[in-house]
Design a protein around this motif. Structure first.
Motif, PDB file in Angstrom:
ATOM      1  N   GLY A 264       0.728  -1.117  -0.092  1.00 59.74           N
ATOM      2  CA  GLY A 264       0.023   0.016  -0.143  1.00 59.74           C
ATOM      3  C   GLY A 264       0.926   1.305  -0.005  1.00 59.74           C
ATOM      4  O   GLY A 264       1.970   1.296  -0.441  1.00 59.74           O
ATOM      5  N   PHE A 265       0.332   2.382   0.605  1.00 58.24           N
ATOM      6  CA  PHE A 265       1.202   3.640   0.607  1.00 58.24           C
ATOM      7  C   PHE A 265       2.240   3.602   1.500  1.00 58.24           C
ATOM      8  O   PHE A 265       2.039   3.084   2.714  1.00 58.24           O
ATOM      9  CB  PHE A 265       0.184   4.885   1.229  1.00 58.24           C
ATOM     10  CG  PHE A 265      -0.634   5.187  -0.038  1.00 58.24           C
ATOM     11  CD1 PHE A 265      -0.213   5.971  -1.102  1.00 58.24           C
ATOM     12  CD2 PHE A 265      -2.336   4.913   0.007  1.00 58.24           C
ATOM     13  CE1 PHE A 265      -1.240   6.136  -2.100  1.00 58.24           C
ATOM     14  CE2 PHE A 265      -3.293   5.206  -0.673  1.00 58.24           C
ATOM     15  CZ  PHE A 265      -2.485   6.107  -1.995  1.00 58.24           C
ATOM     16  N   VAL A 266       3.272   3.736   1.117  1.00 55.89           N
ATOM     17  CA  VAL A 266       4.253   3.865   1.891  1.00 55.89           C
ATOM     18  C   VAL A 266       4.696   4.900   2.789  1.00 55.89           C
ATOM     19  O   VAL A 266       3.996   6.001   2.755  1.00 55.89           O
ATOM     20  CB  VAL A 266       5.795   3.894   0.991  1.00 55.89           C
ATOM     21  CG1 VAL A 266       5.853   2.759   0.128  1.00 55.89           C
ATOM     22  CG2 VAL A 266       6.128   5.212   0.217  1.00 55.89           C
ATOM     23  N   ASP A 267       5.489   4.714   4.016  1.00 50.94           N
ATOM     24  CA  ASP A 267       5.846   5.768   4.980  1.00 50.94           C
ATOM     25  C   ASP A 267       6.946   6.201   4.834  1.00 50.94           C
ATOM     26  O   ASP A 267       7.940   6.481   5.880  1.00 50.94           O
ATOM     27  CB  ASP A 267       5.402   5.423   6.159  1.00 50.94           C
ATOM     28  CG  ASP A 267       5.942   4.263   6.886  1.00 50.94           C
ATOM     29  OD1 ASP A 267       6.704   3.550   6.055  1.00 50.94           O
ATOM     30  OD2 ASP A 267       5.866   3.943   7.916  1.00 50.94           O
ATOM     31  N   TRP A 268       7.868   6.137   3.554  1.00 51.90           N
ATOM     32  CA  TRP A 268       9.189   6.493   3.604  1.00 51.90           C
ATOM     33  C   TRP A 268       9.388   7.853   3.855  1.00 51.90           C
ATOM     34  O   TRP A 268       8.897   8.745   3.351  1.00 51.90           O
ATOM     35  CB  TRP A 268       9.767   6.238   2.078  1.00 51.90           C
ATOM     36  CG  TRP A 268       9.676   4.805   1.528  1.00 51.90           C
ATOM     37  CD1 TRP A 268       9.375   3.624   2.466  1.00 51.90           C
ATOM     38  CD2 TRP A 268      10.132   4.101   0.369  1.00 51.90           C
ATOM     39  NE1 TRP A 268       9.236   2.449   1.704  1.00 51.90           N
ATOM     40  CE2 TRP A 268       9.740   2.650   0.614  1.00 51.90           C
ATOM     41  CE3 TRP A 268      10.306   4.933  -0.781  1.00 51.90           C
ATOM     42  CZ2 TRP A 268       9.971   1.939  -0.553  1.00 51.90           C
ATOM     43  CZ3 TRP A 268      10.691   3.910  -2.007  1.00 51.90           C
ATOM     44  CH2 TRP A 268      10.461   2.448  -1.793  1.00 51.90           C
ATOM     45  N   SER A 269      10.612   8.105   4.666  1.00 50.73           N
ATOM     46  CA  SER A 269      10.656   9.222   5.288  1.00 50.73           C
ATOM     47  C   SER A 269      12.323   9.579   5.623  1.00 50.73           C
ATOM     48  O   SER A 269      12.930   8.731   6.317  1.00 50.73           O
ATOM     49  CB  SER A 269       9.974   9.329   6.627  1.00 50.73           C
ATOM     50  OG  SER A 269      10.271  10.725   7.431  1.00 50.73           O
ATOM     51  N   TYR A 270      12.690  10.742   5.218  1.00 55.63           N
ATOM     52  CA  TYR A 270      14.010  11.147   5.491  1.00 55.63           C
ATOM     53  C   TYR A 270      14.199  11.859   6.813  1.00 55.63           C
ATOM     54  O   TYR A 270      15.341  12.076   7.226  1.00 55.63           O
ATOM     55  CB  TYR A 270      14.471  12.196   4.384  1.00 55.63           C
ATOM     56  CG  TYR A 270      14.611  11.679   3.025  1.00 55.63           C
ATOM     57  CD1 TYR A 270      15.508  10.597   2.654  1.00 55.63           C
ATOM     58  CD2 TYR A 270      13.681  11.909   2.129  1.00 55.63           C
ATOM     59  CE1 TYR A 270      15.759  10.107   1.393  1.00 55.63           C
ATOM     60  CE2 TYR A 270      13.664  11.427   0.756  1.00 55.63           C
ATOM     61  CZ  TYR A 270      14.643  10.662   0.411  1.00 55.63           C
ATOM     62  OH  TYR A 270      14.975  10.117  -0.727  1.00 55.63           O
TER      63      TYR A 270
END
Length: 334
Positions: A264-270
């Protein structure tokens, strides 16, 4: 609790062992090891290792990394481990939060991990400071001057603290980490509320690189639900002040361009990076342009520190990032 930019004695981590979230753990072990090896270029690393994972740890980790054999359930040391503090004389303390697997879910195993906070504190020769507050290190960010960022859906989660309200949480944070002013964000990123999420850890959406400034996860694509979340968090932070009464300078940290994975929608975060002595270990997502933009933003936010990118996709697939698997021990002045 000192700011993460304060001088550090070492970084603590825990090595993955096979469990419900890691499966066999091969990709995860390689990802955890890559982070540890990157940190070890800047400062000492101590890695907790369950006996079943020791062979893999010895194979993948830099030889300079100290291994401590410890029974483990999981490998999110930011959450199961202690939060380190210093007293007025500079002596080291370790806040041993109550840990119940992010709210005692049907998938979470924490029978061993609930002892990790005290184990690490004692190993660091710190004074262990027990707390009845169910909390995780990923659920708080501080500026070292009394300000703490947190989210309503973590510390006020009825699966964690059924009798808590803001006043009780703030009183305990004042007692344990010296926080004099709390900035409550209403929620975290969307995926963090799915099955293996933490229900809104702040360390994936906002952090304080220096007093008066906030790095904020900036999802710019309106097709991703975190576009609205980013806007909401910005609105709250624009109206907030820190412990010194300053309004925050909000620095957007653009999200990667990838919107979805197989789940599903990712929560990739820098935002979920870790600061080390003279460096920053940043999450990478295989996007050359976006990863480079993030490095530039982080280099500006942490002047004088070298930013190193480590591929964090295998870590995020398990429910967290680089900040979630590391815990800094500040240098004692006593």
């Amino acid at each position: 609790m000192p700011a993460e930019t304060a001088a550090q004695e070492r970084i603590w981590m825990a090595f993955p062992r096979p469990n419900a979230t890691f499966g066999t753990g091969e990709a995860e072990s390689a990802a955890w090891a890559a982070v540890a090896n990157a940190v070890a270029a800047f400062e000492p690393v101590t890695m907790l290792v369950d006996p079943v994972a020791r062979a893999a740890a010895e194979r993948l980790l830099d030889g300079a990394i100290e291994l401590r054999e410890t029974p483990l359930d999981d490998a999110w040391l930011r959450d199961s481990g202690p939060t380190f503090v210093l007293d007025e004389a500079g002596a080291l303390g370790a806040v041993d939060w109550t840990f119940n697997g992010w709210g005692d879910h049907d998938w979470s195993e924490w029978g061993r991990d609930r002892f990790v906070g005290a184990t690490v504190g004692e190993a660091a020769s710190a004074e262990v400071l027990p707390s009845l507050l169910v909390n995780e290190g990923g659920g708080i960010h501080v500026d070292g001057e009394g300000t703490v960022l947190l989210t309503e859906t973590v510390q006020l989660d009825p699966r964690r603290n059924p009798y808590a309200d803001r006043a009780r949480v703030e009183a305990e944070l004042a007692r344990t980490i010296g926080a004099t002013h709390a900035v409550w964000l209403p929620r975290g990123l969307t995926r963090d509320y799915e099955r293996y999420g933490t229900t809104g850890h702040v360390d994936i959406c906002a952090t304080i690189p220096s007093p008066g400034r906030v790095l904020l996860h900036d999802q710019r694509d309106p097709g991703h639900p975190d576009h609205a979340v980013s806007a909401l968090l910005r609105e709250v932070l624009e109206q907030a002040v820190d412990a010194a009464g300053r309004s925050f300078e909000i620095v957007p940290l653009p999200a990667p361009e990838t919107l979805r994975d197989d789940e599903g929608f990712v929560d990739w975060s820098y935002v979920n990076h870790v600061v080390v002595n003279d460096g920053v270990i940043a999450c990478g997502f295989g996007e050359e342009r976006a990863d480079a933009v993030a490095r530039d933003v982080l280099a500006e936010a942490y002047p004088g520190r070298r930013v190193v990118t480590v591929d964090a996709r295998a870590i995020f697939a398990c429910g967290g990032g680089i900040h979630c698997i590391t815990q800094q021990q500040p240098a004692s002045r006593a």
